[in-house]
Design a protein around this motif. Structure first.
Motif, PDB file in Angstrom:
ATOM      1  N   THR A 172       0.908  -1.129  -0.111  1.00 11.86           N
ATOM      2  CA  THR A 172      -0.176  -0.046  -0.016  1.00 11.86           C
ATOM      3  C   THR A 172       0.666   1.323  -0.031  1.00 11.86           C
ATOM      4  OG1 THR A 172      -1.445  -1.453   1.447  1.00 11.86           O
ATOM      5  CG2 THR A 172      -1.821   1.023   0.896  1.00 11.86           C
ATOM      6  N   TYR A 173       2.030   1.160   0.847  1.00  8.94           N
ATOM      7  CA  TYR A 173       2.519   2.540   1.183  1.00  8.94           C
ATOM      8  C   TYR A 173       4.024   2.655   0.389  1.00  8.94           C
ATOM      9  CZ  TYR A 173      -0.889   3.267   4.768  1.00  8.94           C
ATOM     10  OH  TYR A 173      -1.828   3.444   5.536  1.00  8.94           O
ATOM     11  N   THR A 174       4.432   1.542  -0.629  1.00 10.29           N
ATOM     12  CA  THR A 174       5.441   1.635  -1.289  1.00 10.29           C
ATOM     13  C   THR A 174       5.640   3.019  -2.009  1.00 10.29           C
ATOM     14  OG1 THR A 174       5.992  -0.534  -1.362  1.00 10.29           O
ATOM     15  CG2 THR A 174       7.034   0.772  -3.221  1.00 10.29           C
ATOM     16  N   TYR A 175       4.625   3.158  -2.842  1.00 12.27           N
ATOM     17  CA  TYR A 175       4.862   4.577  -3.692  1.00 12.27           C
ATOM     18  C   TYR A 175       4.770   5.815  -2.688  1.00 12.27           C
ATOM     19  CZ  TYR A 175       4.390   7.872  -7.330  1.00 12.27           C
ATOM     20  OH  TYR A 175       4.674   9.048  -8.086  1.00 12.27           O
ATOM     21  N   VAL A 176       3.921   5.810  -1.859  1.00 13.42           N
ATOM     22  CA  VAL A 176       3.675   7.002  -1.108  1.00 13.42           C
ATOM     23  C   VAL A 176       5.142   7.489  -0.334  1.00 13.42           C
ATOM     24  CG1 VAL A 176       2.331   8.070   0.887  1.00 13.42           C
ATOM     25  CG2 VAL A 176       1.303   6.345  -0.561  1.00 13.42           C
ATOM     26  N   GLU A 177       5.747   6.173   0.423  1.00 12.59           N
ATOM     27  CA  GLU A 177       7.006   6.424   1.066  1.00 12.59           C
ATOM     28  C   GLU A 177       8.164   6.361   0.401  1.00 12.59           C
ATOM     29  OE1 GLU A 177       5.417   4.461   5.257  1.00 12.59           O
ATOM     30  OE2 GLU A 177       6.842   3.472   4.113  1.00 12.59           O
ATOM     31  N   GLY A 188       8.496   6.540  -3.575  1.00 10.91           N
ATOM     32  CA  GLY A 188       8.507   7.014  -4.526  1.00 10.91           C
ATOM     33  C   GLY A 188       8.827   6.165  -5.963  1.00 10.91           C
ATOM     34  N   VAL A 189       8.829   4.817  -5.609  1.00 10.52           N
ATOM     35  CA  VAL A 189       8.845   3.795  -6.923  1.00 10.52           C
ATOM     36  C   VAL A 189       7.707   2.947  -6.588  1.00 10.52           C
ATOM     37  CG1 VAL A 189      11.378   4.121  -6.641  1.00 10.52           C
ATOM     38  CG2 VAL A 189      10.322   2.146  -5.617  1.00 10.52           C
ATOM     39  N   THR A 190       7.392   2.213  -7.954  1.00 10.14           N
ATOM     40  CA  THR A 190       6.314   1.331  -8.106  1.00 10.14           C
ATOM     41  C   THR A 190       6.760  -0.048  -7.993  1.00 10.14           C
ATOM     42  OG1 THR A 190       6.506   1.712 -10.602  1.00 10.14           O
ATOM     43  CG2 THR A 190       4.941   2.837  -9.416  1.00 10.14           C
ATOM     44  N   ASN A 191       8.091  -0.470  -8.127  1.00  4.32           N
ATOM     45  CA  ASN A 191       8.559  -1.900  -7.897  1.00  4.32           C
ATOM     46  C   ASN A 191       8.794  -2.046  -6.433  1.00  4.32           C
ATOM     47  OD1 ASN A 191       9.500  -4.541  -8.171  1.00  4.32           O
ATOM     48  ND2 ASN A 191      11.098  -3.635  -9.459  1.00  4.32           N
ATOM     49  N   ALA A 192       7.874  -2.721  -5.799  1.00  2.00           N
ATOM     50  CA  ALA A 192       7.841  -3.050  -4.362  1.00  2.00           C
ATOM     51  C   ALA A 192       8.932  -3.798  -3.845  1.00  2.00           C
ATOM     52  CB  ALA A 192       6.719  -3.642  -3.734  1.00  2.00           C
ATOM     53  N   VAL A 193       9.675  -4.818  -4.860  1.00  3.42           N
ATOM     54  CA  VAL A 193      10.572  -5.548  -4.603  1.00  3.42           C
ATOM     55  C   VAL A 193      11.921  -4.815  -4.568  1.00  3.42           C
ATOM     56  CG1 VAL A 193      12.376  -7.665  -5.429  1.00  3.42           C
ATOM     57  CG2 VAL A 193       9.758  -7.662  -5.869  1.00  3.42           C
ATOM     58  N   THR A 194      12.211  -3.727  -5.424  1.00  7.52           N
ATOM     59  CA  THR A 194      13.206  -2.742  -5.440  1.00  7.52           C
ATOM     60  C   THR A 194      13.094  -1.789  -3.894  1.00  7.52           C
ATOM     61  OG1 THR A 194      13.246  -2.633  -7.962  1.00  7.52           O
ATOM     62  CG2 THR A 194      14.501  -1.001  -6.660  1.00  7.52           C
ATOM     63  N   ALA A 195      12.036  -1.581  -3.600  1.00  6.85           N
ATOM     64  CA  ALA A 195      11.724  -0.961  -2.611  1.00  6.85           C
ATOM     65  C   ALA A 195      12.275  -1.443  -1.237  1.00  6.85           C
ATOM     66  CB  ALA A 195      10.241  -0.295  -2.485  1.00  6.85           C
TER      67      ALA A 195
END
Lengths: 180, 160
Positions: free
Chosen positions: A132-137, A139-146
């Protein structure tokens, strides 16, 4: 658990390639079959919607490892094989086969991929937070990279330094001073 | 016959391999760079991209021989990639600590970058992925094939 025909045939191909790697007497043949095994695994990972893992398996398993092994047998003596297949040591086959059967038994206990009983969902507050918060926190859309670079950045730092240490360790083992 | 002459003779100048490598190499390198730089929004990242970049060098080593490729790449550039990556990664980690946060707490860069917080974290991650991880992996994986092909002993390593 429903599996498609493609997945079943790929799994059979991977198992056959693994057996081939073990029993081929010629080292070169074993290396080529091992590369095929890695490529089959990479396609399987893609079908299981894990493209990051598939990419690593294809690049490292099928690419880099194969070439390093080929370079290694080019530097050593490649035994000229008369027979196609290694002499099979049956007691070892029984031990390895029993172990494989025990591990394979657990496969039937696995939940279906994507079901809400899967282990990945056993702690939904954590998984849901990342999704849910990967992009909010970050700024990237690939959760694995985040997860790798931001949430678990320190672990990744350790992994990267381990790779650097590998390079240094190979230099030490080979008694060399530079990377050529 | 010297060691290097013996190694060079193990490679046959096959027109098929030469043509394939000439056509493929730029595309493989571009793909590796794409995976590295686009890892934040598509599958991939510094690790996979770094390996694919190093694979380009493997392709060249297989086509033109390990010796000439190793001289062409140069031991210095591989050492700079591997060690420089560690320095960049560690440097970013300590920079966030100097700004008052934890190790690799990218959000602390808000103090010096005029961007919203999630953008700052994104650029911090990109710097670590591209400048840190990809560089370390590319440098070390390239070096592995040359080290393995060179074998034991310091004599080849002393070339300038």
């Amino acid at each position: 658990m429903s599996v498609s025909l493609v997945e079943v045939s790929l799994a059979a191909f991977v198992i056959l390639a693994a057996i081939g790697t073990a029993i081929f007497r010629d080292v070169m043949a074993a290396i080529v079959v091992f590369a095929a095994y890695s490529l089959g695994m990479a396609v399987l990972y893609t079908l299981m919607l894990a493209p990051d893992v598939a990419m690593t398996e294809a690049a490292i398993g099928a690419g880099v490892t194969t070439i390093l092994l080929i370079v290694t047998i080019a530097k050593t003596n490649r035994s000229s094989a008369e027979e196609l297949i290694e002499v099979i040591h049956w007691p070892a086959v029984v031990v390895a086969g029993t172990f494989t059967a025990v591990v394979a038994w657990t496969v039937f206990e696995f939940p279906t991929i994507g079901s809400d009983e899967a282990i990945a969902w056993s702690n939904p507050s954590v998984t849901q937070h990342y999704l849910t918060y990967t992009y909010v926190e970050t700024g990237v859309t690939n959760a694995v990279t985040a997860v790798l670079a931001a949430y678990r950045g320190f672990d990744t730092f350790g992994e990267a330094v381990v790779v650097f240490a590998v390079g240094v360790a190979v230099l030490v083992v080979l008694d060399r001073e530079v990377f050529t | 016959m010297s060691e290097s002459e013996r190694v060079r003779q193990e490679y046959t100048q096959s027109p098929i391999i030469l043509t394939t490598a000439r056509i493929l190499a730029p595309f493989v390198l571009t793909y590796g760079l794409f995976i590295t730089f686009h890892g934040a929004d598509s599958p991939g990242g510094g690790f996979q991209g770094g390996v694919i970049i190093a694979t380009t060098v493997y392709l060249l080593a297989f086509t033109f021989g390990v010796e000439p490729t190793s001289t062409w790449v140069g031991h210095r550039s591989m050492a700079i990639l591997a060690a420089g990556g560690v320095i960049i990664f560690t440097g970013i980690g300590f920079a966030t600590m100097a700004l008052g946060g934890n190790f690799l707490e990218y959000a602390e860069f808000v103090a010096i970058l005029d961007l919203p917080e999630n953008e700052v974290v994104k650029w911090g991650m990109e710097a670590v992925e591209i400048g840190g991880i990809a560089a370390i992996i590319a440098g070390v994986v390239m070096a592995l094939v040359f080290l393995t092909a060179g074998g034991y002993g310091p004599e080849r390593g002393e070339e300038p």
